[in-house]
Design a protein around this motif. Structure first.
Motif, PDB file in Angstrom:
ATOM      1  N   LYS A  38       0.582  -1.318  -0.027  1.00 15.90           N
ATOM      2  CA  LYS A  38      -0.204   0.197  -0.229  1.00 15.90           C
ATOM      3  C   LYS A  38       0.420   1.276   0.280  1.00 15.90           C
ATOM      4  O   LYS A  38       0.322   1.858  -0.503  1.00 15.90           O
ATOM      5  CB  LYS A  38      -1.264  -0.342   1.337  1.00 15.90           C
ATOM      6  N   VAL A  39       2.050   1.346   0.775  1.00 13.77           N
ATOM      7  CA  VAL A  39       2.842   1.937   0.544  1.00 13.77           C
ATOM      8  C   VAL A  39       3.302   2.520  -0.759  1.00 13.77           C
ATOM      9  O   VAL A  39       3.139   3.377  -1.271  1.00 13.77           O
ATOM     10  CB  VAL A  39       4.031   2.480   1.240  1.00 13.77           C
ATOM     11  N   THR A  40       4.553   1.633  -1.631  1.00  7.65           N
ATOM     12  CA  THR A  40       4.797   1.585  -2.128  1.00  7.65           C
ATOM     13  C   THR A  40       3.911   1.735  -3.361  1.00  7.65           C
ATOM     14  O   THR A  40       4.214   2.423  -4.333  1.00  7.65           O
ATOM     15  CB  THR A  40       6.340   0.383  -2.602  1.00  7.65           C
ATOM     16  N   GLY A  41       3.102   1.264  -3.734  1.00  5.60           N
ATOM     17  CA  GLY A  41       1.814   1.679  -4.841  1.00  5.60           C
ATOM     18  C   GLY A  41       1.321   2.798  -4.174  1.00  5.60           C
ATOM     19  O   GLY A  41       0.685   3.093  -5.315  1.00  5.60           O
ATOM     20  N   VAL A  90       7.690  -0.741  -7.040  1.00  4.94           N
ATOM     21  CA  VAL A  90       6.343  -0.873  -6.489  1.00  4.94           C
ATOM     22  C   VAL A  90       6.418  -2.462  -5.996  1.00  4.94           C
ATOM     23  O   VAL A  90       6.573  -3.759  -6.913  1.00  4.94           O
ATOM     24  CB  VAL A  90       5.340  -0.622  -7.644  1.00  4.94           C
ATOM     25  N   LYS A  91       6.343  -2.795  -4.552  1.00  6.44           N
ATOM     26  CA  LYS A  91       6.651  -4.544  -4.070  1.00  6.44           C
ATOM     27  C   LYS A  91       5.498  -4.785  -3.981  1.00  6.44           C
ATOM     28  O   LYS A  91       4.659  -4.245  -3.746  1.00  6.44           O
ATOM     29  CB  LYS A  91       7.807  -4.041  -2.741  1.00  6.44           C
ATOM     30  N   THR A  92       5.975  -6.688  -4.456  1.00  9.52           N
ATOM     31  CA  THR A  92       4.495  -6.469  -3.910  1.00  9.52           C
ATOM     32  C   THR A  92       4.304  -7.174  -2.620  1.00  9.52           C
ATOM     33  O   THR A  92       5.331  -7.306  -1.525  1.00  9.52           O
ATOM     34  CB  THR A  92       4.241  -8.746  -5.051  1.00  9.52           C
ATOM     35  N   LYS A  93       2.882  -7.541  -1.839  1.00 11.68           N
ATOM     36  CA  LYS A  93       3.006  -7.796  -0.296  1.00 11.68           C
ATOM     37  C   LYS A  93       3.710  -8.805   0.313  1.00 11.68           C
ATOM     38  O   LYS A  93       5.606  -8.727   1.353  1.00 11.68           O
ATOM     39  CB  LYS A  93       1.906  -8.189   0.029  1.00 11.68           C
ATOM     40  N   ASP A  94       3.563  -9.936  -0.326  1.00 13.39           N
ATOM     41  CA  ASP A  94       5.113 -11.065   0.147  1.00 13.39           C
ATOM     42  C   ASP A  94       6.144 -10.700  -0.158  1.00 13.39           C
ATOM     43  O   ASP A  94       7.219 -11.071   0.319  1.00 13.39           O
ATOM     44  CB  ASP A  94       4.486 -12.077  -0.797  1.00 13.39           C
ATOM     45  N   ALA A  95       6.736  -9.501  -0.857  1.00 15.67           N
ATOM     46  CA  ALA A  95       8.323  -9.340  -1.561  1.00 15.67           C
ATOM     47  C   ALA A  95       8.970  -8.080  -0.955  1.00 15.67           C
ATOM     48  O   ALA A  95       9.608  -8.109  -1.107  1.00 15.67           O
ATOM     49  CB  ALA A  95       8.096  -8.442  -2.940  1.00 15.67           C
ATOM     50  N   SER A  96       8.144  -7.554  -0.098  1.00 17.02           N
ATOM     51  CA  SER A  96       7.936  -6.418   0.990  1.00 17.02           C
ATOM     52  C   SER A  96       8.454  -6.586   1.776  1.00 17.02           C
ATOM     53  O   SER A  96       9.750  -7.104   2.362  1.00 17.02           O
ATOM     54  CB  SER A  96       6.999  -5.685   0.918  1.00 17.02           C
TER      55      SER A  96
END
Length: 96
Positions: A38-41, A90-96
């Motif tokens: 949510k932050v990066t996206g 922009v990271k995915t939730k699992d990759a952050s």
């Protein structure tokens, strides 16, 4: 490169293009939803909107507005968001 956590498929441009919610992209391989951070996206979406909305407002009423202005601006915004996902900004939730 951001990938699906379920099937390890790269996120495709068409997946990003076909989503109504930029923070939730459907995997092109297994059709599972891939949630963006949510932050990066959110920051990426806000920056893209902060650039595209003034451009669209500035040229509103121009001849061939939809074809000559809106279509290219929206296409550039979609490609930009895809590239931010592809290069990991922009990271995915699992990759952050």
């Amino acid at each position: 490169m951001s990938k699906c956590s379920k099937c390890d498929t790269n996120i495709s441009f068409m997946s990003v293009l076909n989503t109504p919610n930029p923070l939730k992209v459907k995997c092109s391989g297994c059709k599972e939803p891939i949630h963006m951070d949510k932050v990066t996206g959110g920051i990426a979406v806000l920056i893209i909107l902060a650039i595209t909305i003034p451009v669209l407002i500035n040229f509103y009423g121009s001849e061939n507005y939809w074809l000559m202005i809106v279509l290219p601006v929206v296409a550039v915004a979609e490609v930009t968001y895809f590239l931010l996902i592809k290069f990991g900004m922009v990271k995915t939730k699992d990759a952050s």
